[in-house]
Scaffold this motif. Structure first.
Motif, PDB file in Angstrom:
ATOM      1  N   VAL A 238       0.840  -1.193   0.000  1.00 44.05           N
ATOM      2  CA  VAL A 238       0.000   0.000   0.000  1.00 44.05           C
ATOM      3  C   VAL A 238       0.876   1.243   0.000  1.00 44.05           C
ATOM      4  CG1 VAL A 238      -1.961  -1.109   1.154  1.00 44.05           C
ATOM      5  CG2 VAL A 238      -0.192  -0.003   2.531  1.00 44.05           C
ATOM      6  N   TRP A 239       0.304   2.356  -0.452  1.00 45.78           N
ATOM      7  CA  TRP A 239       1.029   3.614  -0.549  1.00 45.78           C
ATOM      8  C   TRP A 239       0.166   4.762  -0.026  1.00 45.78           C
ATOM      9  CZ3 TRP A 239       1.109  -0.261  -4.065  1.00 45.78           C
ATOM     10  CH2 TRP A 239       2.362  -0.730  -4.517  1.00 45.78           C
ATOM     11  N   ARG A 240       0.833   5.837   0.402  1.00 47.33           N
ATOM     12  CA  ARG A 240       0.120   7.035   0.852  1.00 47.33           C
ATOM     13  C   ARG A 240       0.927   8.272   0.490  1.00 47.33           C
ATOM     14  NH1 ARG A 240      -4.317   9.618   1.184  1.00 47.33           N
ATOM     15  NH2 ARG A 240      -4.227  11.375   2.590  1.00 47.33           N
ATOM     16  N   PHE A 271      -4.618   4.696   3.116  1.00 50.14           N
ATOM     17  CA  PHE A 271      -3.598   4.271   2.165  1.00 50.14           C
ATOM     18  C   PHE A 271      -4.304   3.680   0.946  1.00 50.14           C
ATOM     19  CE2 PHE A 271      -0.956   4.912   5.728  1.00 50.14           C
ATOM     20  CZ  PHE A 271       0.386   4.820   5.365  1.00 50.14           C
ATOM     21  N   SER A 272      -3.584   3.568  -0.158  1.00 53.23           N
ATOM     22  CA  SER A 272      -4.160   3.001  -1.370  1.00 53.23           C
ATOM     23  C   SER A 272      -3.343   1.805  -1.830  1.00 53.23           C
ATOM     24  CB  SER A 272      -4.190   4.055  -2.486  1.00 53.23           C
ATOM     25  OG  SER A 272      -4.628   3.476  -3.716  1.00 53.23           O
ATOM     26  N   THR A 273      -4.016   0.863  -2.468  1.00 54.04           N
ATOM     27  CA  THR A 273      -3.317  -0.288  -3.041  1.00 54.04           C
ATOM     28  C   THR A 273      -2.718   0.065  -4.400  1.00 54.04           C
ATOM     29  OG1 THR A 273      -5.355  -1.110  -4.052  1.00 54.04           O
ATOM     30  CG2 THR A 273      -4.805  -1.938  -1.854  1.00 54.04           C
ATOM     31  N   HIS A 294       5.257   4.041   1.978  1.00 51.58           N
ATOM     32  CA  HIS A 294       5.020   2.750   1.326  1.00 51.58           C
ATOM     33  C   HIS A 294       5.195   1.610   2.317  1.00 51.58           C
ATOM     34  CE1 HIS A 294       5.021  -0.595  -1.342  1.00 51.58           C
ATOM     35  NE2 HIS A 294       6.340  -0.714  -1.441  1.00 51.58           N
ATOM     36  N   ASP A 303     -10.114  -2.814   4.648  1.00 56.88           N
ATOM     37  CA  ASP A 303     -10.243  -2.631   3.207  1.00 56.88           C
ATOM     38  C   ASP A 303     -11.671  -2.176   2.912  1.00 56.88           C
ATOM     39  OD1 ASP A 303     -10.434  -2.777   0.474  1.00 56.88           O
ATOM     40  OD2 ASP A 303      -9.360  -4.673   0.292  1.00 56.88           O
ATOM     41  N   ASN A 315      -9.185   2.858  -4.137  1.00 58.79           N
ATOM     42  CA  ASN A 315      -8.775   1.558  -3.592  1.00 58.79           C
ATOM     43  C   ASN A 315      -8.194   1.699  -2.192  1.00 58.79           C
ATOM     44  OD1 ASN A 315      -9.269  -0.236  -5.987  1.00 58.79           O
ATOM     45  ND2 ASN A 315      -7.857   1.217  -6.912  1.00 58.79           N
ATOM     46  N   GLU A 316      -9.025   2.211  -1.295  1.00 60.79           N
ATOM     47  CA  GLU A 316      -8.568   2.575   0.041  1.00 60.79           C
ATOM     48  C   GLU A 316      -8.508   1.423   1.044  1.00 60.79           C
ATOM     49  OE1 GLU A 316      -9.751   6.603   1.689  1.00 60.79           O
ATOM     50  OE2 GLU A 316     -11.308   6.251   0.196  1.00 60.79           O
ATOM     51  N   ILE A 317      -7.480   1.485   1.880  1.00 60.40           N
ATOM     52  CA  ILE A 317      -7.364   0.641   3.059  1.00 60.40           C
ATOM     53  C   ILE A 317      -7.059   1.560   4.233  1.00 60.40           C
ATOM     54  CG2 ILE A 317      -6.045  -1.157   4.233  1.00 60.40           C
ATOM     55  CD1 ILE A 317      -5.626  -2.532   1.624  1.00 60.40           C
TER      56      ILE A 317
END
Length: 379
Positions: A238-240, A271-273, A294, A303, A315-317
């Motif tokens: 995941v990334w932000r 965060f996003s996938t 990351h 999720d 695509n949020e988590i």
């Protein structure tokens, strides 16, 4: 499973721990159209659960109900929900006309309050069935407003009530608020300002929710999401993306970022996938750097993509807790070239000394690149 949302979018501080500024974590996509305030007062769910009740529900119960919701999002179930809008669709078609006739406020049909809801309701139904306009007289428009507007609002709400259990409805609304409303207020409901509260509307896979949030709405969302955020999920990267200043002020600046340091992302951070989504949140202020956090393998989080206001685009988590910085590197602007760094301060020193090559593209500076911060699993 995303047949509705696609059409809809076409329409319309511990000293040793780095603390993230909550405003840094607020995605730009939270800016949204809002219906005219006063259109609807807060609509009470006849089986709504209170803050005290939700606080006592075990974490396992919240998580199991959410899993049931995910399992119920089948193609067949969505098509069945969609079919229930046929009557509403016909009512809207019967009343559709030239909207220019409704621009001026008129007490006979609710003025701009009705126009706001009418336009939105028509768009919501059109997003589901993709039907074309039909013309009707102004008199027919006014008759429709007087006879059918309340019916449409109630039937839209009824579908939500009959689709989910009381607890599931609270979960659905919590996710809606997190992904499409005032994100920082969920983290701190005490900041809720009733004078600025507006009617919100959400459409997701054949379910429509319209409500005016209160402080309690945000309090309940915080309770629910904090219980969901530690759910076990399939390990995934995941990334932000955030914009961050160099110097430490109210919140930790980049000068504190180095290998081995610990970052506290708070009790709820998005965060996003998708790495491209994170990279899209560039720094907005002149004194900020583009930073991407990351996590290569996240195994716990909420999720919420399936019920997100931005399903399949963000695509949020939802992530919570403290993470250790494993490594850092700088990526040049308009390039895939990366340079590993031990800390932001050492990077700045190397820039000043000329040890690190300047961006070759004319007009670009180091700030046009990205600082990547790679984090280990939560500690």
């Amino acid at each position: 499973m995303k047949l509705i949302m696609e059409n809809w979018r076409n329409y319309m501080q511990e000293s040793s721990v780095i603390i993230l500024d909550e405003s840094q974590m607020q995605p730009n996509f939270l800016k949204q159209e809002q219906l005219t305030e006063g259109l609807l007062e807060e609509e009470k769910d006849p089986q709504a659960l209170g803050v005290d009740v939700l606080a006592k529900i075990p974490v396992e119960k919240i998580q199991s109900e959410y899993q049931k919701m995910l399992q119920g999002e089948t193609e067949k179930a969505i098509q069945k929900r969609t079919a229930r809008y046929r009557e509403l669709d016909k009512a809207l078609q019967d009343a559709q006309g030239e909207l220019s006739d409704l621009e001026e406020p008129n007490d006979d049909y609710g003025g701009d309050i009705f126009v706001a809801f009418y336009n939105w309701a028509k768009s919501a139904i059109s997003a589901i069935f993709n039907d074309k306009k039909k013309s009707k007289s102004r008199e027919d428009e006014i008759q429709f407003a007087n006879q059918n507007i309340e019916k449409i609002a109630k039937q839209m709400r009824h579908l939500l009530i009959t689709t989910y259990t009381p607890l599931q409805r609270e979960i659905y609304r919590a996710i809606s608020l997190f992904t499409g409303a005032n994100f920082p207020t969920i983290r701190n409901p005490e900041n809720f300002d009733s004078k600025q509260a507006s009617v919100l509307k959400f459409v997701n896979d054949g379910v429509v929710d319209i409500f005016k949030p209160t402080k309690e709405t945000y309090e309940k969302a915080k309770i629910i999401l904090q219980k969901m955020v530690n759910m076990k999920i399939k390990p995934q990267p995941v990334w932000r993306g955030v914009g961050m200043t160099e110097k430490t002020g109210k919140y930790t600046g980049l000068e504190e970022y180095k290998k081995g340091a610990v970052i506290d992302v708070g009790n709820m951070s998005s965060f996003s996938t998708e790495e491209t989504v994170a990279k899209g949140f560039s720094a907005e202020e002149e004194d900020q750097w583009n930073v991407v956090l990351h996590i290569p393998s996240l195994s716990r989080g909420a999720d919420v993509n399936e019920f997100s206001e931005y399903e399949d685009s963000e695509n949020e988590i939802i992530v919570s807790g403290k993470f250790k910085i494993l490594k850092m590197f700088y990526q040049y602007p308009a390039s895939d070239k990366k340079v590993e760094i031990n800390s932001f301060n050492s990077f700045k020193q190397n820039v000043s000394s000329g040890t690190i090559q300047k961006p070759p593209e004319e007009g670009l500076t180091f700030k046009d690149g990205i600082i990547y911060v790679v984090l280990g699993e939560s500690i």
